[in-house]
Design a protein around this motif. Structure first.
Motif, short mmCIF file in Angstrom:
data_model
loop_
_atom_site.label_atom_id
_atom_site.label_comp_id
_atom_site.label_asym_id
_atom_site.label_seq_id
_atom_site.Cartn_x
_atom_site.Cartn_y
_atom_site.Cartn_z
N ILE A 18 34.58 74.75 0.60
CA ILE A 18 35.33 74.12 1.70
C ILE A 18 35.34 72.60 1.52
O ILE A 18 36.38 71.95 1.71
N SER A 19 34.23 72.03 1.14
CA SER A 19 34.17 70.59 0.88
C SER A 19 35.13 70.21 -0.24
O SER A 19 35.84 69.19 -0.17
N GLU A 20 35.18 71.04 -1.28
CA GLU A 20 36.08 70.80 -2.40
C GLU A 20 37.54 70.88 -1.96
O GLU A 20 38.39 70.12 -2.44
N PHE A 21 37.82 71.77 -1.04
CA PHE A 21 39.20 71.94 -0.55
C PHE A 21 39.62 70.76 0.33
O PHE A 21 40.72 70.21 0.18
N ILE A 22 38.78 70.34 1.25
CA ILE A 22 39.17 69.32 2.24
C ILE A 22 39.30 67.94 1.62
O ILE A 22 40.28 67.23 1.86
N SER A 45 39.94 81.18 -9.46
CA SER A 45 40.99 81.02 -10.48
C SER A 45 41.81 79.75 -10.29
O SER A 45 42.73 79.48 -11.05
N VAL A 46 41.46 78.97 -9.27
CA VAL A 46 42.19 77.73 -8.97
C VAL A 46 41.43 76.54 -9.54
O VAL A 46 40.23 76.38 -9.30
N LYS A 47 42.12 75.70 -10.29
CA LYS A 47 41.49 74.54 -10.93
C LYS A 47 41.07 73.49 -9.93
O LYS A 47 39.97 72.95 -10.00
N ASN A 48 41.95 73.19 -8.97
CA ASN A 48 41.66 72.15 -7.98
C ASN A 48 42.07 72.62 -6.59
O ASN A 48 43.25 72.66 -6.27
N LEU A 49 41.09 72.98 -5.76
CA LEU A 49 41.39 73.50 -4.42
C LEU A 49 42.09 72.45 -3.56
O LEU A 49 42.90 72.79 -2.69
N ALA A 50 41.80 71.18 -3.80
CA ALA A 50 42.38 70.11 -2.98
C ALA A 50 43.88 69.94 -3.21
O ALA A 50 44.56 69.23 -2.45
N ASP A 51 44.42 70.59 -4.24
CA ASP A 51 45.87 70.56 -4.46
C ASP A 51 46.61 71.39 -3.44
O ASP A 51 47.84 71.35 -3.36
N HIS A 52 45.87 72.18 -2.66
CA HIS A 52 46.47 73.08 -1.68
C HIS A 52 46.34 72.50 -0.28
O HIS A 52 45.37 71.80 0.04
#
Length: 414
Positions: free
Chosen positions: A221-225, A288-295
């Motif tokens: 979650i931290s990686e995503f936000i 499978s996602v390289k960069n979660l923050a791209d979403h």
């Protein structure tokens, strides 16, 4: 009335096997009750000291947890027996380590009640919030086993307080003490002749207040936000999606969204993702996602993370109130001091009405209303922070129910 109840409940019990065949949704309800007495015989000996908690479903179980945990700490030599009426509670918690014995409650026939009480022989019986089964209450009284109701909430529309409610009202005479959530409940009981009532509040506040003390970190979650403003949408239904989808798709503001749908079946998740035009990643696909923050959107197609995810929220939307399924738990995000948005159907949810009056919660009726309050919460940092302070204070000022209940139970347990 007692005769009619006995006839009805006996016929219903006899028809259960057939109902399980005719209505597949009742299969768990029926099959789960086939081995109750065998389980009790295997897991409870004559010398065991039993503390019995009955919970209608999952919500009531969560209300009972703070009291159960405290009693387990204080009375380690006792066994905790937990019963459920509903499969939605039992199936989720059947492997819980908190209870020593966890089973369905047999249907409230006199025969079942007698056999259950004899096998379980509890020192006390605690019914959480509601479900007042006349035959069980009668047998508890007959065997001088204290029966306590905790976190109870009564409404004047209930049968106990209507002209035809004498039978059910009489069943309440078998309860030793009521711990109720509010003054309205106490007043209704006292007007009906009950003075064994204490306003304790709701144990759910104690339950959620401890969440803030836990380690709520989730690396993914931290990686995503990545420092973005974050809205968490918890326990959403299709009716809720109709309110927030347009905003998510059309907003130009720098905000990310975490959606935790109530239904996590593959078909429901696929349907949700198809409605979204911005990049969305599923929990099940995150590796499978390289960069979660791209979403922009993270969809939790799993269970068990929502209470921790709320700790990352700047704004929360809690589902269930746009339709008729019932508002889900607003106390979980509130404990983290988060402004809360919900749907329009919440009249039966006391805590939501209270928090709305305090201006910590906002109800919306449609997509336009959702967009309006979202724009204000996002654009006005001071407004958002002040609203969050209100929700956090709401939790802190309503804790303490567990202590009051435990103090009473200690006088009943040897």
């Amino acid at each position: 009335m007692n005769f009619l109840y006995t006839i009805f409940i006996s016929v219903f019990n006899a028809l259960l096997p057939l109902l399980g065949v005719i209505r597949p949704k009742l299969k768990l309800f029926v099959n789960g009750r086939k081995t109750i007495f065998k389980t009790l015989e295997e897991k409870i000996s004559k010398d065991d000291r039993i503390l019995w908690f009955h919970c209608a479903s999952l919500g009531e179980y969560e209300q009972g947890v703070p009291v159960m945990q405290k009693l387990k700490q204080e009375y380690p030599n006792h066994k905790l027996l937990v019963t459920f009426f509903s499969p939605s509670g039992y199936e989720v918690k059947k492997n819980s380590k908190l209870a020593d014995i966890l089973v369905y409650l047999p249907i409230d026939t006199l025969v079942n009640a007698k056999r259950f009480i004899k096998l379980a022989h509890p020192e006390i019986a605690v019914f959480v919030k509601y479900e007042f089964w006349p035959n069980y209450l009668k047998e508890l009284k007959k065997n001088t086993i204290p029966c306590i109701v905790v976190s109870a909430a009564f409404r004047k529309e209930q049968s106990f307080f209507r002209w035809y409610g004498g039978f059910m009202r009489n069943a309440l005479n078998n309860v030793d003490h009521f711990f109720v959530q509010d003054s309205i409940s106490k007043k209704l009981l006292m007007q009906s002749g009950f003075d064994n009532v204490t306003i304790s509040g709701d144990t759910r506040f104690d339950r959620v207040s401890h969440q803030i003390e836990m380690d709520n970190r989730l690396d993914f979650i931290s990686e995503f936000i990545q420092g973005r403003l974050c809205m968490v949408i918890g326990s959403s239904w299709p009716e809720d999606e109709e309110v927030f989808i347009d905003f998510i798709n059309n907003t130009t503001r720098d905000i990310c969204f975490i959606i935790a749908p109530h239904e996590i079946k593959e078909g429901s998740i696929v349907a949700l993702k198809q409605k979204l035009t911005k990049k969305a990643v599923l929990f099940s696909k995150k590796e499978s996602v390289k960069n979660l923050a791209d979403h922009t959107i993270f969809i939790l197609d799993t269970i068990g993370y929502l209470s921790k995810v709320y700790s990352y929220a700047d704004i929360a939307y809690v589902g269930g109130a746009m339709g008729t399924s019932g508002l889900h738990n607003i106390l979980e995000p509130a404990t983290f001091g988060v402004p809360i948005v919900i749907g329009k159907n919440f009249e039966k949810f006391r805590e939501a009405k209270q928090l709305q009056k305090l201006a910590g919660l906002f109800s919306v009726a449609n997509a336009i209303g959702f967009t309006t309050i979202m724009d204000k919460l996002i654009a006005n940092n001071k407004f958002r922070e002040q609203t969050g302070m209100i929700t956090g204070h709401f939790i802190n000022s309503n804790t303490g129910a567990t202590e009051k209940i435990i103090a009473y139970l200690e006088t009943k347990i040897e």
